[in-house]
Write a protein that holds these residues in place. Structure first.
Motif, PDB file in Angstrom:
ATOM      1  N   UNK A   1      11.263  22.941  57.763  1.00 22.23           N
ATOM      2  CA  UNK A   1      10.494  22.866  56.522  1.00 22.23           C
ATOM      3  C   UNK A   1      10.209  21.887  55.704  1.00 22.23           C
ATOM      4  N   UNK A   2       9.413  21.396  54.829  1.00 20.72           N
ATOM      5  CA  UNK A   2       8.745  20.769  54.405  1.00 20.72           C
ATOM      6  C   UNK A   2       9.927  20.390  53.212  1.00 20.72           C
ATOM      7  N   UNK A   3      10.062  18.913  52.336  1.00 19.64           N
ATOM      8  CA  UNK A   3      10.634  18.792  51.461  1.00 19.64           C
ATOM      9  C   UNK A   3       9.903  19.460  49.720  1.00 19.64           C
ATOM     10  N   UNK A   4       8.763  20.275  50.375  1.00 22.11           N
ATOM     11  CA  UNK A   4       7.998  20.782  49.082  1.00 22.11           C
ATOM     12  C   UNK A   4       8.740  22.036  48.955  1.00 22.11           C
ATOM     13  N   UNK A   5       9.484  22.944  49.736  1.00 21.24           N
ATOM     14  CA  UNK A   5       9.701  24.036  49.528  1.00 21.24           C
ATOM     15  C   UNK A   5       8.496  24.997  50.058  1.00 21.24           C
ATOM     16  N   UNK A   6       8.084  25.293  48.808  1.00 22.95           N
ATOM     17  CA  UNK A   6       7.125  25.631  49.253  1.00 22.95           C
ATOM     18  C   UNK A   6       5.488  25.941  50.362  1.00 22.95           C
ATOM     19  N   UNK A   7       5.131  27.055  50.554  1.00 23.96           N
ATOM     20  CA  UNK A   7       4.023  26.620  51.894  1.00 23.96           C
ATOM     21  C   UNK A   7       3.044  26.377  51.129  1.00 23.96           C
ATOM     22  N   UNK A   8       1.456  26.690  51.372  1.00 26.39           N
ATOM     23  CA  UNK A   8       0.583  26.598  50.988  1.00 26.39           C
ATOM     24  C   UNK A   8       0.210  27.858  50.933  1.00 26.39           C
ATOM     25  N   UNK A   9      -0.376  27.945  50.064  1.00 25.59           N
ATOM     26  CA  UNK A   9      -0.777  30.060  48.848  1.00 25.59           C
ATOM     27  C   UNK A   9      -1.752  30.331  49.726  1.00 25.59           C
ATOM     28  N   UNK A  10      -2.527  29.524  50.499  1.00 28.65           N
ATOM     29  CA  UNK A  10      -3.496  30.279  51.622  1.00 28.65           C
ATOM     30  C   UNK A  10      -2.912  31.364  52.669  1.00 28.65           C
ATOM     31  N   UNK A  11      -1.906  30.166  53.012  1.00 28.55           N
ATOM     32  CA  UNK A  11      -1.337  30.305  54.217  1.00 28.55           C
ATOM     33  C   UNK A  11      -0.148  31.641  54.490  1.00 28.55           C
ATOM     34  N   UNK A  12      -0.076  31.682  53.266  1.00 30.56           N
ATOM     35  CA  UNK A  12       0.826  32.879  52.690  1.00 30.56           C
ATOM     36  C   UNK A  12       0.057  34.199  52.276  1.00 30.56           C
ATOM     37  N   UNK A  13      -1.548  33.813  51.565  1.00 24.31           N
ATOM     38  CA  UNK A  13      -2.346  34.776  52.101  1.00 24.31           C
ATOM     39  C   UNK A  13      -2.980  35.605  53.770  1.00 24.31           C
ATOM     40  N   UNK A  14      -2.764  34.194  53.921  1.00 22.32           N
ATOM     41  CA  UNK A  14      -3.410  35.358  55.666  1.00 22.32           C
ATOM     42  C   UNK A  14      -1.919  35.526  56.303  1.00 22.32           C
ATOM     43  N   UNK A  15      -0.845  35.027  55.552  1.00 19.38           N
ATOM     44  CA  UNK A  15       0.486  35.864  56.956  1.00 19.38           C
ATOM     45  C   UNK A  15       0.311  37.648  55.640  1.00 19.38           C
ATOM     46  N   UNK A  16       0.080  37.687  54.364  1.00 18.77           N
ATOM     47  CA  UNK A  16       0.416  38.682  53.611  1.00 18.77           C
ATOM     48  C   UNK A  16      -1.055  39.847  54.730  1.00 18.77           C
ATOM     49  N   UNK A  17      -1.875  39.357  55.043  1.00 18.43           N
ATOM     50  CA  UNK A  17      -3.099  39.984  54.728  1.00 18.43           C
ATOM     51  C   UNK A  17      -2.736  40.453  56.304  1.00 18.43           C
ATOM     52  N   UNK A  18      -2.363  39.458  57.461  1.00 25.74           N
ATOM     53  CA  UNK A  18      -2.536  40.316  58.610  1.00 25.74           C
ATOM     54  C   UNK A  18      -1.274  40.497  58.797  1.00 25.74           C
ATOM     55  N   UNK A  19      -0.195  40.489  58.204  1.00 29.54           N
ATOM     56  CA  UNK A  19       1.002  41.402  58.388  1.00 29.54           C
ATOM     57  C   UNK A  19       0.839  43.058  57.973  1.00 29.54           C
ATOM     58  N   UNK A  20       0.117  43.254  56.945  1.00 26.12           N
ATOM     59  CA  UNK A  20      -0.655  44.505  56.911  1.00 26.12           C
ATOM     60  C   UNK A  20      -1.842  45.048  57.509  1.00 26.12           C
ATOM     61  N   UNK A  21      -2.905  44.230  58.062  1.00 23.14           N
ATOM     62  CA  UNK A  21      -3.281  45.081  58.824  1.00 23.14           C
ATOM     63  C   UNK A  21      -2.841  44.991  60.397  1.00 23.14           C
ATOM     64  N   UNK A  22      -2.126  44.149  60.147  1.00 17.73           N
ATOM     65  CA  UNK A  22      -1.307  43.680  61.658  1.00 17.73           C
ATOM     66  C   UNK A  22      -2.358  43.314  62.677  1.00 17.73           C
ATOM     67  N   UNK A  23      -3.700  42.886  62.293  1.00 15.28           N
ATOM     68  CA  UNK A  23      -4.942  42.389  62.783  1.00 15.28           C
ATOM     69  C   UNK A  23      -5.512  40.799  62.342  1.00 15.28           C
ATOM     70  N   UNK A  24      -5.462  39.936  63.515  1.00 19.34           N
ATOM     71  CA  UNK A  24      -5.667  39.174  63.056  1.00 19.34           C
ATOM     72  C   UNK A  24      -7.672  39.355  62.292  1.00 19.34           C
ATOM     73  N   UNK A  25      -8.261  39.347  63.009  1.00 21.65           N
ATOM     74  CA  UNK A  25      -9.620  39.739  62.647  1.00 21.65           C
ATOM     75  C   UNK A  25     -10.021  40.486  61.723  1.00 21.65           C
TER      76      UNK A  25
END
Length: 309
Positions: A1-25
């Motif tokens: 993990x980087x020193x900043x602790x918090x990951x990029x917000x766009x990456x979190x949005x991509x994770x949440x949407x992909x996990x919800x749909x279980x689909x990258x597309x």
């Protein structure tokens, strides 16, 4: 993990949407980006965390144990951000308008005219706070402020409302000790008291055609009432609003050292963030205040000792 602790917000949005749909597309369609961009964001997040969040299989994508543990707090965080955003957006356009003003301006000018604003805008409920420090608009919940000075507030918009009639005064004991000044230039040698901006005396001497008086010296006060008390105590001469001094001058507690002068730039200003200029309640209050200043110019000169902008 980087020193900043918090990951990029766009990456979190991509994770949440992909996990919800279980689909990258499908996540890409929702976020209006390409599947490749979503995949890159997921890779960035996994590198940031140092764990795999998804398990890719021939027929789809599935959350790993780490991904299943990570999803609920991420989803809850987005929900809280969304709710807070909605609350702030609603609050910004409710009928409550919070105005911060200096005590003197509130008592002498604003409060006597508030009924005019309420009659014109019955849907706006006004809350008046008094103080002298410039409001922190991002933290204090203040929509607009009225402050006395030169109107130079970085990052904020300011409209000149009224210019105040200022008069130089001192306590009789100080005048007896130093002698009544016969020319304005003599006051440059007097002990001087200042408001918080320390510009009043400089502008006053300039208005008298006197430029070289040196840097401002002496105590400064952010409250006109405290400044008046210091003058009454004989600590020095000060420039104060004429309307504020009527009783003290009549009772002989103060001595006027020179004629009244108008300092056009040294005035009361309506101050607010640039981004608030188009907000309905701020625009309504601004239009009313500037209109009232113009309409009551004659009253201001007699009752408030002020000239409209």
């Amino acid at each position: 993990m980087t020193k900043s602790g918090l990951p990029p917000l766009n990456a979190l949005r991509a994770f949440e949407a992909t996990a919800r749909h279980l689909s990258v597309k499908n996540a890409a369609d929702e976020l209006c980006v390409t599947p490749g961009a979503v995949s890159q964001l997921l890779k960035t997040l996994e590198l940031h965390l140092g764990v795999a969040l998804f398990r890719r299989a021939h027929r789809g994508i599935f959350l790993t144990e780490a991904g299943q543990a990570y999803l609920p707090p991420v989803r809850n965080a987005f929900r809280q951000i969304g709710e807070a955003t909605r609350r702030i957006a609603i609050s910004a356009e409710t009928g409550l308008l919070t105005v911060s003003a200096t005590p003197f301006f509130a008592a002498a000018w604003l409060v006597p005219r508030l009924k005019e604003f309420q009659d014109a805008h019955p849907d706006i409920d006004l809350q008046l706070l008094t103080g002298n420090a410039l409001a922190d608009f991002s933290r204090d919940g203040v929509d607009v402020a009225v402050r006395h000075g030169l109107g130079r507030y970085p990052g904020l918009h300011s409209d000149r409302v009224v210019t105040v009639e200022l008069v130089p005064v001192a306590a009789p004991a100080l005048v007896a000790r130093l002698g009544a000044p016969t020319r304005p230039a003599e006051l440059a040698r007097w002990p001087q008291l200042h408001d918080a901006e320390r510009q009043g005396w400089h502008l006053w001497f300039q208005a008298q055609g006197i430029d070289e008086i040196g840097p401002p010296r002496g105590p400064a006060f952010d409250d006109s009432g405290l400044l008046l008390k210091a003058v009454l105590a004989g600590q020095g001469a000060a420039l104060l609003p004429a309307a504020m001094l009527a009783q003290e001058l009549a009772a002989g507690l103060l001595v006027k050292l020179a004629d009244v002068v108008w300092l056009q730039d040294f005035a009361y200003y309506l101050v607010y963030p640039q981004a608030s200029h188009e907000r309905r309640k701020v625009a309504a209050f601004r239009a009313w205040m500037l209109g009232a200043a113009a309409a009551h110019a004659a009253d201001d000169r007699s009752a408030f000792g002020a000239r409209a902008a």
